[in-house]
Write a protein that holds these residues in place. Structure first.
Motif, PDB file in Angstrom:
ATOM      1  N   LEU A 106       0.829  -1.203   0.000  1.00  0.00           N
ATOM      2  CA  LEU A 106       0.000   0.000   0.000  1.00  0.00           C
ATOM      3  C   LEU A 106       0.866   1.257   0.000  1.00  0.00           C
ATOM      4  CD1 LEU A 106      -2.891   1.207   0.243  1.00  0.00           C
ATOM      5  CD2 LEU A 106      -2.509   1.209   2.712  1.00  0.00           C
ATOM      6  N   MET A 107       1.921   1.262   0.823  1.00  0.00           N
ATOM      7  CA  MET A 107       2.792   2.436   0.880  1.00  0.00           C
ATOM      8  C   MET A 107       3.499   2.687  -0.446  1.00  0.00           C
ATOM      9  SD  MET A 107       2.439   3.888   3.798  1.00  0.00           S
ATOM     10  CE  MET A 107       0.718   3.425   3.639  1.00  0.00           C
ATOM     11  N   PHE A 108       3.767   1.640  -1.196  1.00  0.00           N
ATOM     12  CA  PHE A 108       4.397   1.772  -2.511  1.00  0.00           C
ATOM     13  C   PHE A 108       3.549   2.657  -3.422  1.00  0.00           C
ATOM     14  CE2 PHE A 108       5.496   0.387  -6.796  1.00  0.00           C
ATOM     15  CZ  PHE A 108       6.880   0.315  -6.736  1.00  0.00           C
ATOM     16  N   PHE A 109       2.228   2.558  -3.260  1.00  0.00           N
ATOM     17  CA  PHE A 109       1.298   3.329  -4.083  1.00  0.00           C
ATOM     18  C   PHE A 109       0.671   4.479  -3.302  1.00  0.00           C
ATOM     19  CE2 PHE A 109       1.308  -0.979  -5.912  1.00  0.00           C
ATOM     20  CZ  PHE A 109       1.764  -0.670  -7.183  1.00  0.00           C
ATOM     21  N   ALA A 110       1.350   4.953  -2.279  1.00  0.00           N
ATOM     22  CA  ALA A 110       0.806   5.969  -1.375  1.00  0.00           C
ATOM     23  C   ALA A 110       0.413   7.253  -2.096  1.00  0.00           C
ATOM     24  CB  ALA A 110       1.828   6.287  -0.283  1.00  0.00           C
ATOM     25  N   ASP A 111       1.085   7.578  -3.167  1.00  0.00           N
ATOM     26  CA  ASP A 111       0.767   8.833  -3.857  1.00  0.00           C
ATOM     27  C   ASP A 111      -0.611   8.818  -4.519  1.00  0.00           C
ATOM     28  OD1 ASP A 111       2.067   6.907  -5.538  1.00  0.00           O
ATOM     29  OD2 ASP A 111       2.214   8.435  -7.097  1.00  0.00           O
ATOM     30  N   HIS A 112      -1.278   7.680  -4.517  1.00  0.00           N
ATOM     31  CA  HIS A 112      -2.615   7.569  -5.098  1.00  0.00           C
ATOM     32  C   HIS A 112      -3.712   7.662  -4.036  1.00  0.00           C
ATOM     33  CE1 HIS A 112      -1.152   6.484  -9.087  1.00  0.00           C
ATOM     34  NE2 HIS A 112      -0.202   5.824  -8.453  1.00  0.00           N
ATOM     35  N   LEU A 113      -3.343   7.886  -2.792  1.00  0.00           N
ATOM     36  CA  LEU A 113      -4.326   7.906  -1.698  1.00  0.00           C
ATOM     37  C   LEU A 113      -4.360   9.263  -1.005  1.00  0.00           C
ATOM     38  CD1 LEU A 113      -3.485   4.436  -0.142  1.00  0.00           C
ATOM     39  CD2 LEU A 113      -5.541   5.030  -1.420  1.00  0.00           C
ATOM     40  N   PRO A 114      -5.514   9.629  -0.460  1.00  0.00           N
ATOM     41  CA  PRO A 114      -5.607  10.876   0.299  1.00  0.00           C
ATOM     42  C   PRO A 114      -4.727  10.830   1.551  1.00  0.00           C
ATOM     43  CG  PRO A 114      -7.798   9.937  -0.105  1.00  0.00           C
ATOM     44  CD  PRO A 114      -6.787   8.930  -0.548  1.00  0.00           C
ATOM     45  N   SER A 115      -4.183  11.970   1.907  1.00  0.00           N
ATOM     46  CA  SER A 115      -3.278  12.068   3.058  1.00  0.00           C
ATOM     47  C   SER A 115      -3.931  11.592   4.349  1.00  0.00           C
ATOM     48  CB  SER A 115      -2.800  13.509   3.210  1.00  0.00           C
ATOM     49  OG  SER A 115      -1.896  13.602   4.275  1.00  0.00           O
TER      50      SER A 115
END
Length: 181
Positions: free
Chosen positions: A99-108
């Motif tokens: 999930l953290m690998f794709f963190a830039d796709h999630l709201p802060s």
């Protein structure tokens, strides 16, 4: 380590049902191994067929009969042989890291919630391991080593999140609409 070896190892602590073995494995290995009921029962059936465990059916009044398994001498030998093999490379399997690998796709705010959940989980495992070590000083050396290792890994992972969570704050670039489709 495969499920059959885990079952043999767990039975060195005494007889148990499949349910009790699953609970034991979850309590002891839950933060780094996933062992399902679906894997335990076929493993026990195979171990029984091969004479590595004995099985006694115990009648119960209100519930269905239960099977209680115990290690045989041949099972103890098979366990020793399996443990003597190299465990291969160390692997960390973590849905959190994926999930953290794709963190830039999630709201802060979602990322912060996920990191807080992991911190709670890591703190729980550290406390659980330290309590075990403190309250049961006569544990076998292998269990003491594994509990100490687990506490150290979880403590370190928590420290990393605490020290670096700001890397994922609002300074990140928002994901572009439709990106990756």
């Amino acid at each position: 380590m495969d499920t059959k070896t885990l079952c043999l190892g767990a039975l060195t602590f005494g007889e148990a049902t499949g349910y009790e073995l699953r609970k034991f494995m979850q309590d002891c290995f839950g933060n780094f191994l996933e062992v399902s009921y679906a894997a335990i029962y076929p493993a026990l059936a195979d171990l029984h067929r091969r004479g590595l465990v004995d099985c006694e059916e115990v009648r119960q009044q209100v519930r269905p009969d239960k099977k209680v398994y115990r290690l045989t001498p041949a099972g103890r030998e098979a366990l020793t042989a399996a443990l003597a093999k190299s465990p291969g490379r160390h692997r960390v399997r973590s849905e959190f890291l994926a999930l953290m690998f794709f963190a830039d796709h999630l709201p802060s705010d979602h990322l912060q919630k996920v990191m807080d959940e992991r911190l709670e989980e890591f703190d729980f495992y550290v406390e659980k391991a330290e309590t075990l070590l403190r309250e049961q000083p006569d544990l076998p050396p292998g269990i003491r080593f594994a509990a100490g290792y687990a506490a150290t890994v979880c403590r370190s992972a928590g420290a990393y999140i605490r020290a670096n969570r700001d890397l994922l704050n609002d300074s990140r670039q928002p994901a572009a609409a439709g990106k990756g489709k």
